[in-house]
Design an enzyme around this catalytic site. Structure first.
Site, PDB file in Angstrom:
ATOM      1  N   TYR A 132      -8.118   7.792   0.285  1.00 43.20           N
ATOM      2  CA  TYR A 132      -9.346   8.478   0.726  1.00 43.20           C
ATOM      3  C   TYR A 132     -10.065   7.639   1.789  1.00 43.20           C
ATOM      4  CZ  TYR A 132     -14.204   9.945   0.804  1.00 43.20           C
ATOM      5  OH  TYR A 132     -15.459  10.326   1.239  1.00 43.20           O
ATOM      6  N   SER A 177     -17.929   7.301   5.653  1.00 48.01           N
ATOM      7  CA  SER A 177     -18.377   6.724   4.381  1.00 48.01           C
ATOM      8  C   SER A 177     -18.502   5.217   4.500  1.00 48.01           C
ATOM      9  CB  SER A 177     -17.340   7.068   3.309  1.00 48.01           C
ATOM     10  OG  SER A 177     -17.560   6.310   2.149  1.00 48.01           O
ATOM     11  N   LYS A 184     -10.855   8.258   6.098  1.00 47.36           N
ATOM     12  CA  LYS A 184     -12.114   8.151   6.852  1.00 47.36           C
ATOM     13  C   LYS A 184     -11.929   7.201   8.038  1.00 47.36           C
ATOM     14  CE  LYS A 184     -14.374  11.071   4.441  1.00 47.36           C
ATOM     15  NZ  LYS A 184     -14.680  12.391   4.999  1.00 47.36           N
TER      16      LYS A 184
HETATM   17  P1  NAD Z   1     -17.983  18.505  -1.500  1.00 44.52           P
HETATM   18  O1  NAD Z   1     -16.635  18.498  -2.123  1.00 44.52           O
HETATM   19  O2  NAD Z   1     -19.123  18.956  -2.318  1.00 44.52           O
HETATM   20  O3  NAD Z   1     -17.964  19.371  -0.161  1.00 44.52           O
HETATM   21  C1  NAD Z   1     -16.820  19.493   0.644  1.00 44.52           C
HETATM   22  C2  NAD Z   1     -16.615  20.984   0.886  1.00 44.52           C
HETATM   23  O4  NAD Z   1     -15.470  21.137   1.732  1.00 44.52           O
HETATM   24  C3  NAD Z   1     -16.331  21.745  -0.410  1.00 44.52           C
HETATM   25  O5  NAD Z   1     -17.167  22.898  -0.478  1.00 44.52           O
HETATM   26  C4  NAD Z   1     -14.870  22.136  -0.305  1.00 44.52           C
HETATM   27  O6  NAD Z   1     -14.598  23.366  -0.941  1.00 44.52           O
HETATM   28  C5  NAD Z   1     -14.683  22.201   1.205  1.00 44.52           C
HETATM   29  N1  NAD Z   1     -13.310  21.963   1.640  1.00 44.52           N
HETATM   30  C6  NAD Z   1     -12.460  21.008   1.214  1.00 44.52           C
HETATM   31  N2  NAD Z   1     -11.271  21.160   1.837  1.00 44.52           N
HETATM   32  C7  NAD Z   1     -11.386  22.213   2.673  1.00 44.52           C
HETATM   33  C8  NAD Z   1     -10.502  22.871   3.563  1.00 44.52           C
HETATM   34  N3  NAD Z   1      -9.238  22.485   3.699  1.00 44.52           N
HETATM   35  N4  NAD Z   1     -10.955  23.927   4.275  1.00 44.52           N
HETATM   36  C9  NAD Z   1     -12.242  24.361   4.138  1.00 44.52           C
HETATM   37  N5  NAD Z   1     -13.110  23.794   3.292  1.00 44.52           N
HETATM   38  C10 NAD Z   1     -12.690  22.730   2.566  1.00 44.52           C
HETATM   39  O7  NAD Z   1     -18.234  17.024  -0.934  1.00 44.52           O
HETATM   40  P2  NAD Z   1     -19.560  16.378  -0.334  1.00 44.52           P
HETATM   41  O8  NAD Z   1     -20.038  15.362  -1.281  1.00 44.52           O
HETATM   42  O9  NAD Z   1     -20.472  17.439   0.158  1.00 44.52           O
HETATM   43  O10 NAD Z   1     -18.929  15.589   0.898  1.00 44.52           O
HETATM   44  C11 NAD Z   1     -18.959  16.122   2.214  1.00 44.52           C
HETATM   45  C12 NAD Z   1     -18.281  15.125   3.122  1.00 44.52           C
HETATM   46  O11 NAD Z   1     -18.955  13.870   3.026  1.00 44.52           O
HETATM   47  C13 NAD Z   1     -16.825  14.841   2.808  1.00 44.52           C
HETATM   48  O12 NAD Z   1     -16.131  14.683   4.022  1.00 44.52           O
HETATM   49  C14 NAD Z   1     -16.883  13.536   2.052  1.00 44.52           C
HETATM   50  O13 NAD Z   1     -15.681  12.813   2.174  1.00 44.52           O
HETATM   51  C15 NAD Z   1     -18.026  12.844   2.760  1.00 44.52           C
HETATM   52  N6  NAD Z   1     -18.674  11.803   1.966  1.00 44.52           N
HETATM   53  C16 NAD Z   1     -19.197  12.130   0.737  1.00 44.52           C
HETATM   54  C17 NAD Z   1     -19.798  11.139  -0.029  1.00 44.52           C
HETATM   55  C18 NAD Z   1     -20.352  11.451  -1.387  1.00 44.52           C
HETATM   56  O14 NAD Z   1     -20.534  10.512  -2.186  1.00 44.52           O
HETATM   57  N7  NAD Z   1     -20.655  12.708  -1.706  1.00 44.52           N
HETATM   58  C19 NAD Z   1     -19.896   9.830   0.461  1.00 44.52           C
HETATM   59  C20 NAD Z   1     -19.387   9.545   1.724  1.00 44.52           C
HETATM   60  C21 NAD Z   1     -18.772  10.547   2.470  1.00 44.52           C
HETATM   61  N1  UFG Z   2     -20.558   3.443 -12.653  1.00 46.92           N
HETATM   62  C1  UFG Z   2     -20.703   3.150 -13.986  1.00 46.92           C
HETATM   63  N2  UFG Z   2     -20.403   4.116 -14.884  1.00 46.92           N
HETATM   64  C2  UFG Z   2     -19.986   5.362 -14.510  1.00 46.92           C
HETATM   65  C3  UFG Z   2     -19.850   5.654 -13.141  1.00 46.92           C
HETATM   66  C4  UFG Z   2     -20.136   4.658 -12.230  1.00 46.92           C
HETATM   67  O1  UFG Z   2     -21.062   2.034 -14.357  1.00 46.92           O
HETATM   68  O2  UFG Z   2     -19.728   6.192 -15.396  1.00 46.92           O
HETATM   69  C5  UFG Z   2     -20.865   2.388 -11.671  1.00 46.92           C
HETATM   70  C6  UFG Z   2     -19.675   2.020 -10.825  1.00 46.92           C
HETATM   71  O3  UFG Z   2     -18.872   1.081 -11.486  1.00 46.92           O
HETATM   72  C7  UFG Z   2     -20.367   1.478  -9.586  1.00 46.92           C
HETATM   73  C8  UFG Z   2     -21.639   2.317  -9.490  1.00 46.92           C
HETATM   74  O4  UFG Z   2     -21.838   2.881 -10.785  1.00 46.92           O
HETATM   75  O5  UFG Z   2     -20.720   0.152  -9.819  1.00 46.92           O
HETATM   76  C9  UFG Z   2     -21.527   3.443  -8.482  1.00 46.92           C
HETATM   77  O6  UFG Z   2     -20.350   4.169  -8.747  1.00 46.92           O
HETATM   78  P1  UFG Z   2     -20.047   5.588  -8.056  1.00 46.92           P
HETATM   79  O7  UFG Z   2     -18.704   6.023  -8.534  1.00 46.92           O
HETATM   80  O8  UFG Z   2     -21.189   6.507  -8.248  1.00 46.92           O
HETATM   81  O9  UFG Z   2     -20.040   5.230  -6.512  1.00 46.92           O
HETATM   82  P2  UFG Z   2     -19.078   4.303  -5.649  1.00 46.92           P
HETATM   83  O10 UFG Z   2     -19.965   3.475  -4.800  1.00 46.92           O
HETATM   84  O11 UFG Z   2     -18.111   3.570  -6.493  1.00 46.92           O
HETATM   85  O12 UFG Z   2     -18.261   5.333  -4.770  1.00 46.92           O
HETATM   86  C10 UFG Z   2     -18.909   6.415  -4.094  1.00 46.92           C
HETATM   87  C11 UFG Z   2     -17.918   7.549  -3.925  1.00 46.92           C
HETATM   88  C12 UFG Z   2     -16.832   7.172  -2.963  1.00 46.92           C
HETATM   89  C13 UFG Z   2     -17.420   6.737  -1.677  1.00 46.92           C
HETATM   90  C14 UFG Z   2     -18.422   5.636  -1.925  1.00 46.92           C
HETATM   91  C15 UFG Z   2     -19.140   5.299  -0.662  1.00 46.92           C
HETATM   92  O13 UFG Z   2     -17.342   7.874  -5.164  1.00 46.92           O
HETATM   93  O14 UFG Z   2     -16.069   8.305  -2.682  1.00 46.92           O
HETATM   94  O15 UFG Z   2     -19.404   6.039  -2.873  1.00 46.92           O
HETATM   95  O16 UFG Z   2     -19.714   6.441  -0.098  1.00 46.92           O
HETATM   96  F1  UFG Z   2     -16.438   6.270  -0.873  1.00 46.92           F
END
Ligand code: NAD
Ligand code: UFG
Length: 337
Positions: A149, A125, A153
């Site tokens: 979290y 991330s 990572k």
């Molecule tokens: P998500 O929660 O939709 O998908 C993760 C999946 O993993 C889920 O289906 C969950 O049920 C499964 N899971 C969790 N723990 C598990 C376990 N112990 N065993 C088996 N399955 C398990 O999340 P996502 O948004 O698809 O994110 C996927 C990956 O990308 C994650 O590692 C997350 O940290 C990373 N990531 C996501 C974002 C984002 O904003 N979505 C940003 C940066 C990194």
């Molecule tokens: N925001 C609002 N109102 C809301 C929600 C968000 O103003 O109701 C703003 C936040 O303050 C921020 C921007 O929208 O300025 C984006 O916020 P998000 O929560 O959508 O995203 P972040 O960048 O804060 O964080 C996300 C994930 C983290 C991840 C990060 C980088 O939540 O898990 O992106 O991948 F680490």
């Protein structure tokens, strides 16, 4: 070529399986449905018109995980999505995050090593960069993490790098910026449980009437319109980058066993710009108000993606409006269910 996808029923995992199947890969997926639903698997099959194997496996259960992987034949590479991802929850429940994200990854690496699987793509991330000066490239410093979290990572990247130094493991760590949107079919997308923390699902849920008002968390930041800036990238672009990463690993020579890539658009957009994009594509006037800053928010971040463009041969296909249109279509589809 057969790819194991952990967390395959999740938001990014489901879109990635669609792309893998469409590119002709065989897929076997696992998930424990901690943050997803079994119905997603059928929807992936409907979109792709292809089948894939799936097992309900928890990566924290080392015995179960090892047995499952040892029963599989010919897994060439793993794409590892399974993790917990709620920043706020990680502050309240750090051990849940270290167990699931870090210990789960260690279990997976052990199982891979025992079964001679030597390639992994890891979900990292942009949170690892903290507050950096954008555009941020992969050489930016990694400061002390701002949440458990984020720390998981950083730690997982280190674990993967150490394991790649010690063994024949080849690693691609992909640092996602802000994934948004959904598949054009509106059969798969993000399923936030409860009140969403993230901006885009909050916007679409407000647009559809599920939430009364979106609160913009602060408009007094040192940015052009005072709201925070992020690099919002379409989830299908993220998914396609995983296919590119699998191709890259297949080609990559052993002398570079650990590679990191940013996945963004290279474009920063403010919260107000995202709202404007939503209003433009939906025709809905969003009910929003300006509120106080959200604690822990980064002021502005967006990616320098030159490395991914050059080495993965990947570029984003979708802009912010297309991403918002897909997010809106998904929200409308959810409302009909
Ligand atoms: P998500 O929660 O939709 O998908 C993760 C999946 O993993 C889920 O289906 C969950 O049920 C499964 N899971 C969790 N723990 C598990 C376990 N112990 N065993 C088996 N399955 C398990 O999340 P996502 O948004 O698809 O994110 C996927 C990956 O990308 C994650 O590692 C997350 O940290 C990373 N990531 C996501 C974002 C984002 O904003 N979505 C940003 C940066 C990194
Ligand atoms: N925001 C609002 N109102 C809301 C929600 C968000 O103003 O109701 C703003 C936040 O303050 C921020 C921007 O929208 O300025 C984006 O916020 P998000 O929560 O959508 O995203 P972040 O960048 O804060 O964080 C996300 C994930 C983290 C991840 C990060 C980088 O939540 O898990 O992106 O991948 F680490």
């Amino acid at each position: 070529m057969k790819i194991l996808v952990t967390g395959g029923a999740g938001y990014i995992g489901s879109h990635t399986i669609v792309e893998l199947l469409q590119e002709g890969y065989d897929v076997v997926a696992l998930d424990n449905f901690d943050n997803s639903y079994p119905s997603v698997l059928e929807n992936i099959k409907s979109i792709s018109g292809k089948n894939f194997d799936f097992a309900e496996v928890d990566i924290r259960n080392k015995t179960q995980l090892k047995q499952f992987i040892s029963e599989q034949k010919d897994i060439a590479a793993v794409i590892h999505f399974a993790a917990s991802k709620a920043v706020g929850e990680s502050v309240a429940l750090p051990l849940k995050y270290y167990e699931n994200n870090v210990a789960g990854t260690v279990n997976l690496l052990e199982a891979m090593q025992e079964n001679g699987i030597q390639q992994i793509v890891f979900s990292s991330s942009c949170t690892v960069y903290g507050e950096a000066t954008p555009p941020v490239d992969e050489n930016a410093a990694i400061p002390v993490a701002q949440s458990p979290y984020g720390n998981t990572k950083q730690i997982c990247e280190e674990v993967l790098r150490d394991q790649s130094n010690a063994t024949n493991l080849k690693v691609v760590a992909l640092r996602y910026f802000n994934p948004i949107g959904a598949h054009e079919s509106a059969l798969i997308g993000e399923l936030p449980i409860g009140v969403p923390n993230n901006l885009v699902p909050y916007i679409t849920q407000t647009g559809i009437g599920k939430r009364a008002t979106l609160t913009v968390h602060g408009n007094d930041y040192p940015t052009p319109d005072g709201t925070c800036i992020r690099d919002y990238i379409h989830v299908v672009d993220i998914a396609k980058a995983h296919v590119a990463a699998i191709d890259f690993l297949a080609k990559e020579k052993y002398h570079n066993p650990f590679s990191v890539f940013n996945l963004g658009t290279g474009q920063g957009n403010s919260v107000l710009e995202v709202i404007q994009a939503f209003e433009a594509v939906s025709g809905v006037k969003l009910n929003y108000q300006i509120g106080p800053r959200r604690s822990g928010d980064i002021i502005q971040i967006y990616a320098d993606c030159q490395k991914a463009w050059d080495e993965l041969g990947w570029k984003t296909l979708y802009d912010l409006e297309q991403s918002m249109a897909s997010a809106w279509k998904w929200e409308q589809a959810l409302a009909k269910k």
